[in-house]
Design a protein around this motif. Sequence first.
Motif, PDB file in Angstrom:
ATOM      1  N   LYS A 258      22.708   0.341  27.161  1.00 23.34           N
ATOM      2  CA  LYS A 258      22.771   0.006  25.735  1.00 23.34           C
ATOM      3  C   LYS A 258      22.270  -1.420  25.502  1.00 23.34           C
ATOM      4  CE  LYS A 258      25.521   3.708  25.375  1.00 23.34           C
ATOM      5  NZ  LYS A 258      25.075   5.010  24.844  1.00 23.34           N
ATOM      6  N   THR A 259      21.511  -1.608  24.433  1.00 22.98           N
ATOM      7  CA  THR A 259      21.072  -2.948  24.054  1.00 22.98           C
ATOM      8  C   THR A 259      22.135  -3.605  23.184  1.00 22.98           C
ATOM      9  OG1 THR A 259      18.736  -2.311  24.098  1.00 22.98           O
ATOM     10  CG2 THR A 259      19.314  -4.283  22.845  1.00 22.98           C
ATOM     11  N   ILE A 260      22.494  -4.822  23.542  1.00 22.85           N
ATOM     12  CA  ILE A 260      23.397  -5.617  22.701  1.00 22.85           C
ATOM     13  C   ILE A 260      22.528  -6.680  22.049  1.00 22.85           C
ATOM     14  CG2 ILE A 260      25.445  -7.084  22.637  1.00 22.85           C
ATOM     15  CD1 ILE A 260      26.342  -5.766  25.230  1.00 22.85           C
ATOM     16  N   TRP A 261      22.196  -6.456  20.801  1.00 26.70           N
ATOM     17  CA  TRP A 261      21.228  -7.312  20.120  1.00 26.70           C
ATOM     18  C   TRP A 261      21.646  -8.778  20.132  1.00 26.70           C
ATOM     19  CZ3 TRP A 261      16.898  -4.973  19.869  1.00 26.70           C
ATOM     20  CH2 TRP A 261      16.866  -3.588  19.698  1.00 26.70           C
TER      21      TRP A 261
ATOM     22  N   ALA B 235      29.668  -6.147  28.911  1.00 28.42           N
ATOM     23  CA  ALA B 235      28.508  -6.722  28.234  1.00 28.42           C
ATOM     24  C   ALA B 235      27.917  -7.818  29.106  1.00 28.42           C
ATOM     25  CB  ALA B 235      28.925  -7.299  26.878  1.00 28.42           C
TER      26      ALA B 235
ATOM     27  N   SER C  45      24.930 -10.728  29.521  1.00 28.34           N
ATOM     28  CA  SER C  45      23.894 -11.519  28.862  1.00 28.34           C
ATOM     29  C   SER C  45      22.642 -11.529  29.736  1.00 28.34           C
ATOM     30  CB  SER C  45      24.368 -12.960  28.655  1.00 28.34           C
ATOM     31  OG  SER C  45      24.503 -13.618  29.910  1.00 28.34           O
TER      32      SER C  45
ATOM     33  N   TYR D 216      22.605  -6.583  27.586  1.00 30.80           N
ATOM     34  CA  TYR D 216      22.760  -5.137  27.771  1.00 30.80           C
ATOM     35  C   TYR D 216      24.141  -4.772  28.291  1.00 30.80           C
ATOM     36  CZ  TYR D 216      17.665  -5.237  27.446  1.00 30.80           C
ATOM     37  OH  TYR D 216      16.383  -5.437  27.004  1.00 30.80           O
ATOM     38  N   LYS D 217      24.455  -3.483  28.137  1.00 32.76           N
ATOM     39  CA  LYS D 217      25.696  -2.940  28.696  1.00 32.76           C
ATOM     40  C   LYS D 217      25.435  -1.531  29.191  1.00 32.76           C
ATOM     41  CE  LYS D 217      29.163  -1.948  25.891  1.00 32.76           C
ATOM     42  NZ  LYS D 217      30.399  -2.079  25.090  1.00 32.76           N
TER      43      LYS D 217
END
Length: 225
Positions: free
Chosen positions: A212-215, A171, A173, A219-220
């Motif tokens: 992938k979006t990490i709200w 993950a 930032s 992102y990851k």
Amino acid sequence: MEQLKILVVDDEARMRKLVKDFLSVKGFTVVEAANGEEAVDIFFEQKDIALIILDVMMPKMDGWETCKTIRKYSQVPIIMLTARSEERDELQGFDLGVDEYISKPFSPKILVARVEAILRRSGGGSTDVVEIGGIRMDKSAHQVTIDGQAIDLSYKEFELLAYFMENQGIALSREKILNNVWNYDYFGDARTIDTHVKKLRSKMGEKGEYIKTIWGMGYKFEVSQ
């Protein structure tokens, strides 16, 4: 650093001289153009320009049009200079393929640091080839293929994808992405990253879902098995 050639485009002679003096001290060869038309002619005549520093407001052909013309044929790194600092101008620049965006007035030392960071990362000489999930990245050739099909990425999109692939499953930032991909203390909005990710996903087609979006965080990059 080897003597790389930089094209400085600005209708103000004083500004061109200021930038040239600081770049020359660092060992760069500097070519000047006073407007967009002149810049395009020089770029296609000399063919060995490593980076362009481009002002927005110029007679004959402005920076936007100059960038658009060059981007039809080349992914050479472009740093855009502007007296305006509105967000929509910055986003327009990124949509056209600008790699960096600096508002006037600016510190010449910061500008030189950004130039060096871009050239160091784009011409680092790494021969690493990374392959993940049908994506093959050749860093030395600055090429990416997806399932054998070449895709055309801007300098920043390439660096962003490289950072994602090198940190698969981690993950990341927005702050960490800015610090590592932009390689300096970035004073703009983190939405810069979102703009680049959106364009990168679009160019990657179905493989874009690997990002992938990490709200609320970032992102990851994760490849489905």
